[in-house]
Design a protein around this motif. Sequence first.
Motif, mmCIF file in Angstrom:
data_model
loop_
_atom_site.group_PDB
_atom_site.id
_atom_site.type_symbol
_atom_site.label_atom_id
_atom_site.label_comp_id
_atom_site.label_asym_id
_atom_site.label_seq_id
_atom_site.Cartn_x
_atom_site.Cartn_y
_atom_site.Cartn_z
ATOM 1 N N UNK A 122 0.794 -1.242 0.139
ATOM 2 C CA UNK A 122 0.222 -0.013 -0.064
ATOM 3 C C UNK A 122 0.933 1.359 0.065
ATOM 4 N N UNK A 123 2.014 1.004 0.821
ATOM 5 C CA UNK A 123 2.851 2.460 0.630
ATOM 6 C C UNK A 123 3.501 2.480 -0.850
ATOM 7 N N UNK A 124 4.126 1.467 -1.314
ATOM 8 C CA UNK A 124 4.461 1.498 -2.768
ATOM 9 C C UNK A 124 3.394 1.888 -3.926
ATOM 10 N N UNK A 125 2.286 1.735 -3.554
ATOM 11 C CA UNK A 125 1.113 2.251 -4.555
ATOM 12 C C UNK A 125 1.061 3.557 -4.279
ATOM 13 N N UNK A 126 0.934 4.157 -2.975
ATOM 14 C CA UNK A 126 0.852 5.657 -2.891
ATOM 15 C C UNK A 126 2.106 6.295 -3.115
ATOM 16 N N UNK A 127 3.018 5.802 -3.120
ATOM 17 C CA UNK A 127 4.483 6.564 -3.730
ATOM 18 C C UNK A 127 4.267 6.653 -5.211
ATOM 19 N N UNK A 128 3.952 5.653 -5.923
ATOM 20 C CA UNK A 128 3.843 5.707 -7.399
ATOM 21 C C UNK A 128 3.018 6.492 -7.454
ATOM 22 N N UNK A 129 1.667 6.583 -6.958
ATOM 23 C CA UNK A 129 0.790 7.761 -7.187
ATOM 24 C C UNK A 129 1.396 9.230 -7.063
ATOM 25 N N UNK A 130 1.826 9.419 -5.963
ATOM 26 C CA UNK A 130 2.558 10.647 -5.686
ATOM 27 C C UNK A 130 3.347 11.023 -6.859
ATOM 28 N N UNK A 131 4.257 9.905 -7.154
ATOM 29 C CA UNK A 131 5.513 10.586 -8.256
ATOM 30 C C UNK A 131 4.842 10.765 -9.490
ATOM 31 N N UNK A 132 3.653 10.045 -9.684
ATOM 32 C CA UNK A 132 2.900 10.166 -11.085
ATOM 33 C C UNK A 132 2.400 11.551 -11.138
ATOM 34 N N UNK A 133 1.951 11.903 -9.913
ATOM 35 C CA UNK A 133 1.231 13.288 -10.219
ATOM 36 C C UNK A 133 2.340 14.260 -10.193
ATOM 37 N N UNK A 134 3.544 14.111 -9.608
ATOM 38 C CA UNK A 134 4.698 15.223 -9.700
ATOM 39 C C UNK A 134 5.130 15.285 -11.244
ATOM 40 N N UNK A 135 5.283 13.791 -11.802
ATOM 41 C CA UNK A 135 5.538 13.788 -13.104
ATOM 42 C C UNK A 135 4.447 14.695 -14.123
#
Length: 302
Positions: free
Chosen positions: A64-77
């Motif tokens: 769940x932490x990895x999924x959240x981090x991927x989402x956050x990095x995707x938003x920054x990208x």
Amino acid sequence: MKWFRSIAALLTLALVGCAAPSGQAPQGQWVYPPMAIPLQPSLQQEVQIARLTQLLQRSDLEDDVRAKMLYERGNYYDSVGLRDLARLDFNQSLQINPAQPDIFNLLGVYFTQVGEFDAAFDAFDAALELAPDNIYAERNRAIALYYGGRQTLALEAIRAHFVQDEQDPFRALWLYIIEAKDQPEQARKDLLELYQHKDEQWGWVLVAMMLDEVTEEDAFRAIIAGSRENELLAQRLTEAYFYLGKRHQMANDFASAISLYKLAVSFNVYEYIEHRYAFLELAVIYRQLQAERAATENADGL
């Protein structure tokens, strides 16, 4: 950084000053369009992307932490215009946790931009199934139906979205745009009635400009007066140029529409749908002009 901000502020004022019409300009027109400094990736955005990239290399992260981090990095990208990288992160995040309506909404917008409308509809449907009150997915689904040529469904969807907040000028604008495709006179009448009951939201300036109730000069003066910071000015000019481009496009003034859509994308406000869909509108105009040219050539050859 203070000297950079000072120079940026001076440059913004200089660019804005170019907007003033000369004595030879037609009433309500400007010689040079009002401009803002195009947005650039901030230090915070770059640091967050680097930080999240480093953290994602760890092998001990919970799913769940990895999924959240991927989402956050995707938003920054996405916020800096790296949409393919954003889409990759969003897809990886969904593989871990598929119950993320915000990701499905963003993917739906991406698919709409590139004309993959069936995929866009599926993404928006998934977003609304997970979060029926997601207003962004509601609006973007209606817009995708409009661009995808499903006019009846688009009008039904945007009307349902509009009645939830009839004081929202952007809902009013999209209702007008979609309704005007088949009923331009009725659409204008409906938007004018809404404009008569406007509140203080700044977006009603865009409605007035769409209706030609104010001159372009006065509309841009109002935008500039309320947007002293460069970032806000860039955001509002992105919206203004998009809807003004749409007005000219609807009047078959394609040369002006193309110029205005190019201005809408020039400020790098990647997160705004007006920036995203300006590219789509340019593609629509290109295809229409190509079809008209082919038809003319065929007629001449007969």
